[in-house]
Each structure stands twice: as structure tokens, then as C-alpha cells.
Design an enzyme around this catalytic site. Structure first.
Site, mmCIF file in Angstrom:
data_model
loop_
_atom_site.group_PDB
_atom_site.id
_atom_site.type_symbol
_atom_site.label_atom_id
_atom_site.label_comp_id
_atom_site.label_asym_id
_atom_site.label_seq_id
_atom_site.Cartn_x
_atom_site.Cartn_y
_atom_site.Cartn_z
ATOM 1 N N LYS A 177 0.905 -0.973 0.007
ATOM 2 C CA LYS A 177 0.074 0.129 -0.098
ATOM 3 C C LYS A 177 0.798 1.358 0.075
ATOM 4 O O LYS A 177 1.236 1.559 0.926
ATOM 5 C CB LYS A 177 -0.878 0.075 1.341
ATOM 6 C CG LYS A 177 -2.350 0.650 0.934
ATOM 7 C CD LYS A 177 -2.166 2.210 0.847
ATOM 8 C CE LYS A 177 -2.120 2.946 2.098
ATOM 9 N NZ LYS A 177 -1.993 4.235 1.777
ATOM 10 N N GLY A 235 1.957 4.060 13.430
ATOM 11 C CA GLY A 235 2.362 2.745 13.773
ATOM 12 C C GLY A 235 1.736 2.075 15.064
ATOM 13 O O GLY A 235 1.492 0.898 15.003
ATOM 14 N N GLU A 252 9.269 1.040 11.151
ATOM 15 C CA GLU A 252 10.360 2.046 11.317
ATOM 16 C C GLU A 252 9.570 3.254 11.164
ATOM 17 O O GLU A 252 8.875 3.794 10.392
ATOM 18 C CB GLU A 252 11.131 1.677 9.761
ATOM 19 C CG GLU A 252 12.507 2.564 9.855
ATOM 20 C CD GLU A 252 12.578 3.817 9.423
ATOM 21 O OE1 GLU A 252 11.933 4.562 9.945
ATOM 22 O OE2 GLU A 252 13.446 4.066 8.340
ATOM 23 N N CYS A 286 13.535 10.141 7.747
ATOM 24 C CA CYS A 286 13.238 9.660 9.367
ATOM 25 C C CYS A 286 14.319 9.801 10.144
ATOM 26 O O CYS A 286 14.361 10.048 11.408
ATOM 27 C CB CYS A 286 12.882 8.242 9.257
ATOM 28 S SG CYS A 286 11.740 7.514 8.273
ATOM 29 N N GLU A 387 9.220 15.287 16.031
ATOM 30 C CA GLU A 387 9.557 15.222 14.481
ATOM 31 C C GLU A 387 8.850 16.239 13.584
ATOM 32 O O GLU A 387 7.610 16.171 13.660
ATOM 33 C CB GLU A 387 9.282 13.757 13.879
ATOM 34 C CG GLU A 387 9.898 13.598 12.776
ATOM 35 C CD GLU A 387 9.756 12.079 12.348
ATOM 36 O OE1 GLU A 387 8.700 11.628 12.471
ATOM 37 O OE2 GLU A 387 10.702 11.433 11.698
#
Ligand code: ADP
Length: 485
Positions: A177, A235, A252, A286, A387
Site C-alpha cells: 500500500k 504505527g 520503522e 526519518c 519530528e
């Protein structure tokens, strides 16, 4: 030319979404429409999982030997090499990354596929030694089964190859996906896979929305393993969604990685690398080194030098070979980054370079934000804790090794960390003390097919690259034989 209508790949066939709907993908450099993408429904995901299951259990794929899988991966690598320029341009068009960067990425991905091809031939079990001498015991490794992969937009080809390679090396099958903002490279990779001879149903692509196709894949009882790359919040949703059939997970997730510069380091090299660490791919990485800790006596001068190098970077359309930094991927991402910037200024930080969205004829139609170096920042600021996924770097002075280790580790994340020093002892001490999946000493963000990469704490679990990555696609079976019978 009218933008294409892109379909789903299910069981080797290009098909429209069952709901008949599409969504748009646009060029972030100028806002132009690139293509209409099929919006997969839960029903489409169901069909893709059924195809992947059938291919895994009964199709010709289930009879491929390790040598066959190796040859297939080598063919795919050759085709990617043949079409390298096309793929580099596609990633640049869809997510904005400069062509120099995407060309380098494709070359690395060709190498990565060849690395996985090698591993395909060297998966081994063990012969064990039970205490009863009449028993023989050994372990064999069997592919996990149907894998789902849910990937982000910041490196669409990269993430697709990284998920597909170990699946092909291990004999699993895949339903991928892609992210809403970047479906084209995964779809073209699927075309290439068919050309390479990947059997029908082994690689399926369901483009669509996270909360629809993504959620359907994460909950699906027919999926044995999910590999996810994306935000911590998503996540966590995937962990919850996967509980029904206890899927194996590799995650991740994000980062807020420290890059630590001691006064005894090669400061010239450290400053150049700090710019790359924070601003490559416009900070949409990331493991970006976004907390730049600098030993206090050199902090101000070092921050000024980093800002000087950053201000010299050429910002523009990624297709221009001179461009160092392209646009952010979308209007949504630009708005997220701008909000973080406003918060940082409101909390007392100063921008030595950048600081606001770029405007003017070259920039107004796209989503451009300049590389921004902050001073007068502190650890509790939102822009230093969270982040951002954009080109904002906070520089933070420190006084001692002990102090900087504690501050570098005081985050929910643990993906990467950089250390710059000429002291061998300190390099060893810090690489052990920093809580991160990767520590780079006198370098930053190095990646190699042979070296595992992944996170600790909220940055995730599981490792990608290296032998371990392929091994995670196998499960161990113990076989016992009573030799007395
Ligand atoms: P971003 O906010 O930058 O899009 P995400 O982590 O939300 O980052 O997205 C990464 C990938 O996860 C994308 O492919 C997205 O479609 C997918 N996704 C988003 N929400 C969900 C969800 N609830 N379940 C499964 N996949 C999701």
C-alpha cells in the site's frame, strides 16, 4: 498529454478500484496534476490478499527454488538499472527530491536488489544436539507467508524496493500500500516486476488511503506480517489493528536524531555533514539529524557556519540538475512545517537562515521551505521534541559528555545518532551510551545493503538491510526424528 488513470495490480492484472473512485497525485514543485490514482477499497485489499495467499500456497512461486529466486532478483535489478533515469525522474516529479539525489538512490537500490539476491541462496537452518542420543533434531526456515507493506511518501521507490526485495528473497508474497502522495514509482516497479517474471499474485499493489486500504491491510486476517514505515501514531494504530491474528510486525517509525559535535572534531567536515544530515530530501528523512548538539566554546561559530552552508544551497524544481533542495511533498506538509516554525519563533528561537516559506515566481505554485538553522533553542521546545519532517535544524550548546548523552537520549525516539570527535575513546563511549538503532561516528546517515538499520524505543522494531532483514521473513521450524523407530 492528459494525466493517466492509474490502476491497481491484483493477481497480475491491472484493475480499477471496486468503488470506481480515484484521487489525484500532483507535482509539488508547481502544483500540476500528474495522474489519477485508483482508490482501493477494503474489498480490493481482500482480493489482493487472496491472490497473494494463492500465489504463496499453490502457484508456481511456491515451487521456486532459492536459485530461481536469486535469478529473479538479479533480473529485476538489471531492469531497474536499465530504467534508472526514468525512475529517478518519477520520484523527483512526484515527491520533489532533487534529481541528483534520486539518481543516487536508484543506483543504490539496484545494488540492494543484488545484495538480496545473494542472501536468497544462503538461508540455513541448524543441526541441534538433544541430550537423548536416539534423537536427531534440526531446524528449517520457512517463509512467513503473505506480507503487507505500508509505506510513506518520502522515498516511494526506495521504500517499495526495500519491502519487495526480502519478500522475493524469502519466497513470501506481498500486498503493498503506497502513500497517498506518492504512488507512481511503486506502480512502475510493479510493471518491472511483471517484466522480470515475478509470477501473478506474488506482488500486488493497492493504492489508496491509509484509513481505508491501509487499515484494511493492517487488520486483514489473511496477512501474516506487516512491514510499516511512517509516523509513530500510525504505527501504534497498526499494532492495535494487527492484534486480531497476531501478525508479525516490523516498524520503522519517526526520529528526532541527535548529531553531537565535540570541539576536538574536524569541524569543517562536521559542518558540511550537519547540513546534509538535516536538510537532505528537504529534511523529509526519518533519521535526519535535527538536534545538533555543539560543545559550547564552538557553538556560535559552528552554528553560523552551518547556516552559511545551508543558505548557499540552491532551492528549486528537483528536475533541475543544479538543485540541492526541492519542495516539500505537499501543501499539508508545508503547513505542518510552517506551524512548527512559528511555534519555535514564538518560544524564543532565532533563525540564522531560512525561517519562512519561500515566495516569488519560482516558488508560489509549489511547496518550498528553505533550510532553517535555529539558535537560542532549548530541549523543551516543541520544534526540538517533535519530528518535523522538514528542513528545520535546532542547534543546542552543551558543556560535558555526561550532560550531552543524557540530553541526546531524553526523547521517545531512537533511530540514529551522530558523534563528531577525534577521540577514539569518546567515540566508543558515546556509541555505546546513545540509545539509537544506528550510531555514526565522524559521518552521518550512511546506508549500505549489508548493514542493518532500524529503531529502538518509539522509533520502531525490526531491522531493514543486512541479512537480518531477510531472516525476519522466515519462521523457524524444529524437526525431531526418533532414530530408534
Ligand atoms: P503521514 O502523516 O506523513 O502521511 P503516516 O504515518 O500517516 O504519515 O503515513 C504512512 C503510511 O501509512 C501511508 O501509506 C498512509 O496511507 C498509511 N496510513 C495512514 N493511516 C493508516 C492507518 N490507520 N492504517 C494503516 N495505514 C495507514
Amino acid at each position: 498529454m492528459a494525466p493517466r488513470i492509474e490502476k491497481l495490480l491484483i493477481d497480475g492484472q491491472w484493475t480499477e478500484a471496486s468503488g470506481g473512485e480515484t484521487f489525484e497525485t500532483i507535482n509539488p514543485a508547481d502544483g500540476s496534476l500528474l495522474a489519477h490514482i485508483a482508490r482501493a477499497t477494503a474489498q480490493d485489499v481482500d482480493r489482493a490478499v487472496a491472490a497473494a495467499r494463492a500465489a504463496f500456497e499453490q502457484g508456481p512461486w511456491s515451487r521456486f527454488s532459492p536459485a530461481d529466486r536469486q535469478a529473479l532478483l538479479m533480473r529485476l535489478a538489471d531492469l531497474l538499472e536499465r530504467d534508472a533515469e526514468h525512475f529517478a525522474r518519477l520520484d523527483t516529479l512526484e515527491m520533489g527530491s532533487p534529481i541528483r539525489h534520486t539518481r543516487g538512490s536508484v543506483a543504490m537500490l539496484v545494488d540492494l536488489l543484488r545484495y538480496f539476491a545473494g542472501i536468497a541462496r544462503s538461508i540455513e537452518g541448524t543441526t541441534n544436539a538433544p541430550s537423548d542420543p536416539g534423537l536427531f533434531a534440526c531446524t528449517v526456515k520457512e517463509p512467513v507467508g503473505v506480507c503487507g507493506a505500508i509505506i510513506p511518501w518520502n522515498g516511494p521507490l526506495w521504500a517499495s524496493v526495500l519491502k519487495l526485495g526480502p519478500v522475493l528473497a524469502s519466497g513470501c508474497t506481498l500486498v503493498l500500500k503506497p502513500a497517498e502522495d506518492a504512488s507512481l514509482a511503486p506502480l512502475r516497479l510493479a510493471e518491472l516486476a511483471l517484466e522480470a517474471g515475478v509470477p501473478d499474485g506474488v506482488f500486488n499493489v493497492v493504492t489508496g488511503f491509509g484509513t481505508e486500504a491501509g487499515a484494511a491491510l493492517a487488520t486483514h486476517p489473511g496477512v501474516d506480517k506487516i512491514a510499516f514505515t511512517g509516523s509513530v501514531e500510525t504505527g501504534q494504530q497498526i499494532i492495535r489493528a494487527s492484534a486480531g491474528n497476531l501478525k508479525r510486525l516490523s516498524l520503522e517509525l519517526g526520529g528526532k536524531s541527535p548529531n553531537i559535535v565535540f570541539a576536538d572534531a574536524n569541524l569543517e567536515a562536521a559542518a558540511q555533514a550537519a547540513v546534509g544530515a538535516a536538510f537532505a530530501n528537504s529534511g523529509q528523512v526519518c533519521s535526519a539529524g535535527t538536534r545538533l548538539f555543539v560543545e559550547r566554546p564552538v557553538h556560535r561559530a559552528f552554528a553560523a557556519e552551518v547556516a552559511r552552508i545551508a543558505a548557499d544551497l540552491k532551492i528549486g524544481d528537483g528536475l533541475d540538475p543544479q538543485t540541492d533542495l526541492g519542495p516539500l511533498v505537499s501543501a499539508r506538509q508545508l503547513s505542518r512545517v510552517s506551524t512548527h516554525m512559528e511555534d519555535a519563533l514564538a518560544e524564543g528561537a532565532q533563525a540564522l537562515s531560512g525561517g519562512a516559506r519561500l515566495s516569488g515566481a519560482d516558488y508560489d505554485q509549489g511547496f518550498f521551505f528553505p533550510p532553517t538553522v535555529l539558535v537560542d533553542a532549548h530541549d523543551e521546545m516543541r520544534a526540538v521534541r517533535e519530528e518535523i519532517f522538514g528542513p528545520i535544524l535546532a542547534t543546542l550548546p552543551f558543556d560535558s559528555e555526561h550532560e550531552v548523552i543524557a540530553r541526546a537520549n531524553a526523547t521517545q525516539f531512537g533511530l540514529g545518532a551522530g558523534v563528531w570527535t577525534s577521540s577514539v575513546g569518546r567515540a566508543h563511549r558515546l556509541s555505546r551510551a546513545l540509545k539509537a538503532g544506528s550510531v555514526w561516528v565522524n559521518c552521518y546517515n550512511r546506508i549500505d545493503p549489508a548493514v542493518p538499520s532500524g529503531g529502538v524505543k518509539a522509533s520502531g522494531q525490526g531491522r531493514e538491510y543486512g541479512r537480518q532483514h531477510v531472516e525476519e521473513h522466515f519462521q523457524l521450524k524444529s524437526v525431531w526424528i526418533d532414530t530408534a523407530v
